[in-house]
Design an enzyme around this catalytic site. Structure first.
Site, mmCIF file in Angstrom:
data_model
loop_
_atom_site.group_PDB
_atom_site.id
_atom_site.type_symbol
_atom_site.label_atom_id
_atom_site.label_comp_id
_atom_site.label_asym_id
_atom_site.label_seq_id
_atom_site.Cartn_x
_atom_site.Cartn_y
_atom_site.Cartn_z
ATOM 1 C CG ASN A 1 -3.735 11.937 -5.797
ATOM 2 O OD1 ASN A 1 -3.091 11.920 -6.828
ATOM 3 N ND2 ASN A 1 -4.403 10.886 -5.356
ATOM 4 C CG ASP B 1 -2.779 9.038 -12.500
ATOM 5 O OD1 ASP B 1 -3.336 8.574 -11.483
ATOM 6 O OD2 ASP B 1 -3.411 9.514 -13.473
ATOM 7 C CG ASP C 1 -3.378 3.845 -1.866
ATOM 8 O OD1 ASP C 1 -4.261 2.996 -1.621
ATOM 9 O OD2 ASP C 1 -2.913 4.603 -1.004
ATOM 10 C CG ASP D 1 -1.960 1.072 1.160
ATOM 11 O OD1 ASP D 1 -3.122 0.736 0.851
ATOM 12 O OD2 ASP D 1 -1.625 2.264 1.384
HETATM 13 N N1 GTP Z 1 -3.592 9.769 -8.734
HETATM 14 C C1 GTP Z 1 -4.330 8.729 -8.366
HETATM 15 N N2 GTP Z 1 -4.742 8.627 -7.099
HETATM 16 C C2 GTP Z 1 -5.464 7.564 -6.739
HETATM 17 C C3 GTP Z 1 -5.834 6.563 -7.654
HETATM 18 N N3 GTP Z 1 -6.552 5.626 -7.018
HETATM 19 C C4 GTP Z 1 -6.652 6.042 -5.717
HETATM 20 N N4 GTP Z 1 -5.974 7.205 -5.568
HETATM 21 C C5 GTP Z 1 -5.831 8.032 -4.371
HETATM 22 O O1 GTP Z 1 -5.131 7.343 -3.390
HETATM 23 C C6 GTP Z 1 -5.420 7.971 -2.167
HETATM 24 C C7 GTP Z 1 -5.548 6.940 -1.094
HETATM 25 O O2 GTP Z 1 -5.805 7.619 0.065
HETATM 26 P P1 GTP Z 1 -5.639 6.973 1.456
HETATM 27 O O3 GTP Z 1 -6.321 5.651 1.483
HETATM 28 O O4 GTP Z 1 -6.035 8.000 2.461
HETATM 29 O O5 GTP Z 1 -4.125 6.624 1.520
HETATM 30 P P2 GTP Z 1 -2.830 7.508 1.667
HETATM 31 O O6 GTP Z 1 -3.004 8.961 1.431
HETATM 32 O O7 GTP Z 1 -1.856 6.818 0.788
HETATM 33 O O8 GTP Z 1 -2.533 7.316 3.171
HETATM 34 P P3 GTP Z 1 -2.134 5.980 3.937
HETATM 35 O O9 GTP Z 1 -2.494 4.821 3.093
HETATM 36 O O10 GTP Z 1 -2.932 6.011 5.203
HETATM 37 O O11 GTP Z 1 -0.676 6.068 4.148
HETATM 38 C C8 GTP Z 1 -6.698 8.792 -2.370
HETATM 39 O O12 GTP Z 1 -6.381 10.163 -2.375
HETATM 40 C C9 GTP Z 1 -7.162 8.352 -3.748
HETATM 41 O O13 GTP Z 1 -7.797 9.403 -4.448
HETATM 42 C C10 GTP Z 1 -5.408 6.724 -9.001
HETATM 43 O O14 GTP Z 1 -5.685 5.895 -9.899
HETATM 44 N N5 GTP Z 1 -4.656 7.802 -9.316
#
Ligand code: GTP
Length: 357
Positions: free
Chosen positions: A235, A244, A270, A227
């Site tokens: 983002n 991305d 993610d 993860d």
């Molecule tokens: N750019 C992009 N962002 C994505 C995609 N799929 C998911 N995300 C983003 O991934 C982020 C996941 O957020 P969280 O689950 O809070 O995870 P994090 O910010 O990595 O924080 P932790 O996992 O707690 O460390 C969100 O902002 C989603 O919008 C994608 O295909 N492209």
């Protein structure tokens, strides 16, 4: 050049119209031969020969020209196929129902209607054929001469052999291309567009198959769940495109750090996963560490700026893992322990921890 939806539709319609044109041109020439043999035998008048020349050789060109000019080529092509049926009905009457040529003409005309639009289309075109046949026969005084001479039979043979073979070849080609497209779609359904890795759907099947293999052979396998930490910050601060790029860089690192026999996937937003086949716990820990550090070494600048790292959970296959969901749950629990422990780390699931001690 990229085609719009309308452009694709028109191209498809034009391909259909092209196929109809080729079949009509062939059918026109071959049926002209059998009609000519009957006309010659009956001493047909000049007007019949003029119509024969028009229908056999000029009509296919005219129909194609009109079809290509139409805003809806596919519909126009179907309309002119109805005209073909009417023409066949007319010729059957003009031939005075000469048995062999009439029967073959009727069979071929029906066959190409079914090939184009099934029995429904045949039912749609048959009234035109019957009406033209009855009308022409009435105008001519209902002449009937069923006998077919040897030259009638010989003139019918090319139509009888060449036309069905051509039609079957086209139908087979279409069937093959549909099967190919279905296979491509099936493959695309299992691929994540952003990273080109397997998506959740494809990967779940891979996990199920690996578990079955493990139950059979007891060969070891480890599931690694990865993860991304702080992707939301990337983002939010640098934009979705930067996020991305981070996801793509994770997929490159995974590909670079694993072996041919391992299966990487993008599991969710993610979240990534790798099925490490033929790997024991020590191997898996080593691979996971390599993934974690390689990502830090090569991550995009925006990811470094937001302290974007990887938290990794590992779960080994054993007989108590009954299905893919259970296996994933264990790896997920381990991964959340890595998050809870401060992120940027690798954690095995509880059973592995016990084995490690
Ligand atoms: N750019 C992009 N962002 C994505 C995609 N799929 C998911 N995300 C983003 O991934 C982020 C996941 O957020 P969280 O689950 O809070 O995870 P994090 O910010 O990595 O924080 P932790 O996992 O707690 O460390 C969100 O902002 C989603 O919008 C994608 O295909 N492209």
């Amino acid at each position: 050049m990229q085609l719009t939806e309308d452009g694709h539709l028109r191209q498809r319609e034009l391909r259909f119209a092209g196929r109809v044109h080729h079949v009509r041109t062939l059918g026109g020439a071959l049926s002209a031969l059998l009609v000519a043999s009957v006309l010659a035998g009956n001493g047909a008048p000049a007007w019949a020969w003029v119509m024969w020349a028009f229908n056999g050789f000029a009509w296919p060109l005219l129909a194609n020209w009109l079809t290509l000019r139409s805003p809806e080529p596919s519909q126009a092509a179907r309309r002119y196929l109805v005209v073909d049926s009417a023409a066949a009905g007319m010729w059957i009457a003009v031939m005075q129902f000469n048995l062999v040529p009439s029967a073959v003409l009727l069979a071929m005309v029906s066959m190409d209607k079914i090939a184009v639009g099934g029995w429904r289309f045949l039912a749609r075109t048959t009234p035109a054929l019957l009406a033209a046949c009855v009308l022409t026969s009435a105008v001519l005084g209902f002449p009937v001469r069923l006998d077919s001479s040897m030259s009638n039979v010989l003139a019918t043979l090319p139509f009888l052999f060449i036309y069905p073979v051509a039609l079957a070849t086209i139908t087979y080609g279409l069937g093959r291309s549909v099967a190919l497209k279905n296979r491509q779609l099936e493959r695309l359904n299992r691929i994540d567009v952003l990273t080109g890795l397997q998506n959740r759907r494809g990967w779940n099947e891979t996990l199920g198959a690996e578990l079955a293999r493990h139950a059979r052979t007891r060969r070891p396998a480890v599931l690694m769940l990865v993860d991304v930490d702080n992707l939301k910050a990337v983002n939010d601060t640098h934009g979705h495109a930067a996020g991305d790029a981070v996801l793509r860089s994770v997929s490159s690192v995974l590909r670079a750090c694993i072996r041919e026999i391992d299966t990487p996937a993008r599991y969710g937003g993610d979240e990534f996963g790798v099925l490490l086949a033929e790997a024991n716990l020590v191997d898996a820990m080593r691979v996971a560490e390599r993934v974690r550090t390689a990502f830090i070494a090569g991550r995009p600048a925006q990811a470094a700026a937001e302290d974007c790292t990887l938290s990794i959970g590992l779960a080994q296959a054993d007989l108590s893992v009954v299905n893919a969901d259970e296996w994933l749950k264990r790896a997920d629990t381990a991964m959340y322990r890595a998050k809870a422990g401060g992120r940027n780390r690798v954690e095995p699931d509880a059973t592995l921890v016990r084995q490690l001690r």
